[in-house]
Design an enzyme around this catalytic site. Structure first.
Site, PDB file in Angstrom:
ATOM      1  CB  ALA A   1      -0.906   0.011   1.234  1.00  0.00           C
TER       2      ALA A   1
ATOM      3  CE1 TYR B   1      -2.842   3.965   4.402  1.00  0.00           C
ATOM      4  CE2 TYR B   1      -4.180   4.351   6.357  1.00  0.00           C
ATOM      5  CZ  TYR B   1      -3.226   3.605   5.686  1.00  0.00           C
ATOM      6  OH  TYR B   1      -2.670   2.512   6.292  1.00  0.00           O
TER       7      TYR B   1
ATOM      8  CB  VAL C   1       5.094   9.295  16.057  1.00  0.00           C
ATOM      9  CG1 VAL C   1       4.303   8.368  16.954  1.00  0.00           C
ATOM     10  CG2 VAL C   1       5.735  10.392  16.875  1.00  0.00           C
TER      11      VAL C   1
HETATM   12  N1  LIG Z   1       2.251   0.760  10.159  1.00  0.00           N
HETATM   13  C1  LIG Z   1       1.037   1.006  10.635  1.00  0.00           C
HETATM   14  O1  LIG Z   1       0.881   1.592  11.710  1.00  0.00           O
HETATM   15  C2  LIG Z   1      -0.192   0.563   9.869  1.00  0.00           C
HETATM   16  C3  LIG Z   1      -1.452   0.800  10.447  1.00  0.00           C
HETATM   17  C4  LIG Z   1      -2.584   0.397   9.737  1.00  0.00           C
HETATM   18  C5  LIG Z   1      -2.464  -0.257   8.530  1.00  0.00           C
HETATM   19  N2  LIG Z   1      -1.222  -0.451   7.997  1.00  0.00           N
HETATM   20  C6  LIG Z   1      -1.147  -1.121   6.701  1.00  0.00           C
HETATM   21  O2  LIG Z   1      -0.246  -2.211   6.798  1.00  0.00           O
HETATM   22  C7  LIG Z   1       0.364  -2.452   5.538  1.00  0.00           C
HETATM   23  C8  LIG Z   1       1.870  -2.478   5.676  1.00  0.00           C
HETATM   24  O3  LIG Z   1       2.310  -1.204   6.133  1.00  0.00           O
HETATM   25  P1  LIG Z   1       3.784  -0.939   6.694  1.00  0.00           P
HETATM   26  O4  LIG Z   1       3.658  -0.040   7.854  1.00  0.00           O
HETATM   27  O5  LIG Z   1       4.494  -2.225   6.819  1.00  0.00           O
HETATM   28  O6  LIG Z   1       4.391  -0.055   5.521  1.00  0.00           O
HETATM   29  P2  LIG Z   1       5.594  -0.336   4.496  1.00  0.00           P
HETATM   30  O7  LIG Z   1       5.697   0.865   3.615  1.00  0.00           O
HETATM   31  O8  LIG Z   1       6.814  -0.746   5.232  1.00  0.00           O
HETATM   32  O9  LIG Z   1       5.048  -1.569   3.677  1.00  0.00           O
HETATM   33  C9  LIG Z   1       4.332  -1.444   2.470  1.00  0.00           C
HETATM   34  C10 LIG Z   1       5.026  -2.296   1.436  1.00  0.00           C
HETATM   35  O10 LIG Z   1       4.254  -2.263   0.235  1.00  0.00           O
HETATM   36  C11 LIG Z   1       5.147  -2.074  -0.868  1.00  0.00           C
HETATM   37  N3  LIG Z   1       4.380  -1.404  -1.925  1.00  0.00           N
HETATM   38  C12 LIG Z   1       3.889  -0.140  -1.931  1.00  0.00           C
HETATM   39  N4  LIG Z   1       3.237   0.101  -3.079  1.00  0.00           N
HETATM   40  C13 LIG Z   1       3.313  -1.035  -3.806  1.00  0.00           C
HETATM   41  C14 LIG Z   1       2.827  -1.408  -5.084  1.00  0.00           C
HETATM   42  N5  LIG Z   1       2.139  -0.535  -5.851  1.00  0.00           N
HETATM   43  N6  LIG Z   1       3.089  -2.656  -5.538  1.00  0.00           N
HETATM   44  C15 LIG Z   1       3.785  -3.537  -4.786  1.00  0.00           C
HETATM   45  N7  LIG Z   1       4.270  -3.235  -3.577  1.00  0.00           N
HETATM   46  C16 LIG Z   1       4.031  -2.007  -3.086  1.00  0.00           C
HETATM   47  C17 LIG Z   1       6.285  -1.232  -0.326  1.00  0.00           C
HETATM   48  O11 LIG Z   1       7.479  -1.337  -1.075  1.00  0.00           O
HETATM   49  C18 LIG Z   1       6.435  -1.801   1.079  1.00  0.00           C
HETATM   50  O12 LIG Z   1       7.344  -2.879   1.112  1.00  0.00           O
HETATM   51  C19 LIG Z   1      -0.139  -1.326   4.620  1.00  0.00           C
HETATM   52  O13 LIG Z   1      -1.249  -1.799   3.892  1.00  0.00           O
HETATM   53  C20 LIG Z   1      -0.593  -0.258   5.593  1.00  0.00           C
HETATM   54  O14 LIG Z   1      -1.570   0.587   5.022  1.00  0.00           O
HETATM   55  C21 LIG Z   1      -0.089  -0.058   8.636  1.00  0.00           C
END
Ligand SMILES: NC(=O)c1ccc[n+]([C@@H]2O[C@H](COP(=O)([O-])OP(=O)(O)OC[C@H]3O[C@@H](n4cnc5c(N)ncnc54)[C@H](O)[C@@H]3O)[C@@H](O)[C@H]2O)c1
Length: 314
Positions: free
Chosen positions: A74, A141, A184
């Site tokens: 994402a 988002y 954060v």
């Molecule tokens: N970190 C949080 O607090 C949190 C909270 C709620 C939801 N999420 C969701 O959890 C998931 C993972 O988030 P994260 O914090 O690990 O972030 P992150 O950015 O580390 O992980 C996202 C991964 O998706 C890959 N990516 C992005 N766009 C892409 C595309 N078009 N095609 C293929 N790969 C793609 C990125 O390279 C990355 O490895 C996401 O869907 C995010 O929305 C995260």
């Protein structure tokens, strides 16, 4: 069992992949490395550098025939979604839809989706919010995450594609990117280890529900085998404000010279967020294990190690 993890080179995805490998699953990762890192991916997982919006992903599904898809890929920045809602929708809605269409065609049994309990409810009326709380996201988002949940229901209702949408609170822990706007804890940890002063946005009284990444991984593992279909909050039920977080990390770091510095408030930032996890407890047998103090220590020490010798550069 073969599991395909989109976004498996990112923060949460790579932690999930590590655990899947330990549990003996056959793991395939799809990631375009836009924010993820190749070195995050366990060498026992098969890696495809590919974009979820790309039609060529269908070849990966045809070749790999996964039984389960854990969809993490994402655009993860709330602020970027406000700046460019079209790009956010292209990745987070159209990209997800591409994955769901392929799941349908490939006969995937279940999708586990990384949704966002911190954004789908919008400004909460009730604390902590249960899954029945009104859904009124105030960012593109959050709107996109909610849209994908509606598509998940559509594919389940019409085609029997099971799903569990895990509505994460604010996830923190090792491998979180400290360079972006999100996260954060990662941003404060990286500034502290670099000897810089963290900057608190606005009055710092905005609250979040911080859940440690190993607990999030556990929820994914439990979701693989559960019979439940639907949405589940994955949080701790506890609110912590940014000033409190700053002082906890200041103490952990032992950097007594660091001061409470405030910057301008972030426009349109949600004020409070906190999730009720009773449903996940009931249907997944899941509960958060790692206390905030402990998780912050683990995260701070991970950043300290990684920054030694300037290893963690973008
Ligand atoms: N970190 C949080 O607090 C949190 C909270 C709620 C939801 N999420 C969701 O959890 C998931 C993972 O988030 P994260 O914090 O690990 O972030 P992150 O950015 O580390 O992980 C996202 C991964 O998706 C890959 N990516 C992005 N766009 C892409 C595309 N078009 N095609 C293929 N790969 C793609 C990125 O390279 C990355 O490895 C996401 O869907 C995010 O929305 C995260």
């Amino acid at each position: 069992m073969k599991i395909l993890v989109t976004g498996g080179a990112g923060f949460i995805g790579s932690n999930v992949v590590d655990r899947l490998i330990l549990e003996g699953y056959n793991v395939v990762v799809v990631d375009n490395l836009s924010s993820g890192k190749r070195e995050n991916v366990d060498s026992k997982a098969k890696f495809y550098e590919a974009d979820i919006r790309d039609s060529r992903i269908s070849e990966i599904f045809e070749t790999e025939k996964p039984e389960i898809v854990i969809h993490n890929a994402a655009q993860i920045s709330v602020r970027d979604s406000v700046k460019d809602p079209i790009y956010d929708a292209e990745v987070n809605i159209i990209g997800s839809l591409n994955i769901l269409e392929l799941c349908k065609r490939a006969g995937v049994k279940k999708v586990i989706f990384a949704s966002s309990g911190g954004t789908v409810y919008g400004e909460q009326k009730i604390f902590p919010a249960s899954e029945d709380h009104p859904l009124s996201p105030i960012s593109p988002y959050g709107v996109a995450k909610l849209a994908v949940e509606k598509y998940l229901y559509y594919y389940y209702f019409n085609y029997g594609l099971k799903y569990v949408s895990l509505r994460y609170a604010n996830v923190y822990g090792p491998r979180q990117d400290p360079h972006g706007e999100a996260g954060v804890v990662a941003i404060f940890c990286s500034r502290l280890v670099e000897g810089k002063n963290p900057v608190i946005n606005g009055d710092g009284k905005q609250t979040r529900d911080y859940v440690y990444v190993s607990d999030v991984v556990e929820a994914n593992i439990n979701a693989i085998e559960c019979d439940f279909v639907g949405e589940l909050n994955i949080g701790t039920g506890k609110e912590t404000d940014v000033v409190e977080l700053f002082y906890m990390l200041k103490e952990i770091s032992g950097k007594n010279d660091v001061e409470e510095v405030h910057g301008p408030p972030m426009e349109g930032e949600q004020r409070r967020s906190c999730l009720d996890y009773e449903k996940a407890k009931l249907v997944l047998g899941w509960e958060p294990i790692v206390k905030l103090e402990e998780g912050l220590k683990l995260t701070y020490h991970w950043f300290k190690e990684i920054f030694k010798g300037g290893k963690y550069n973008k």
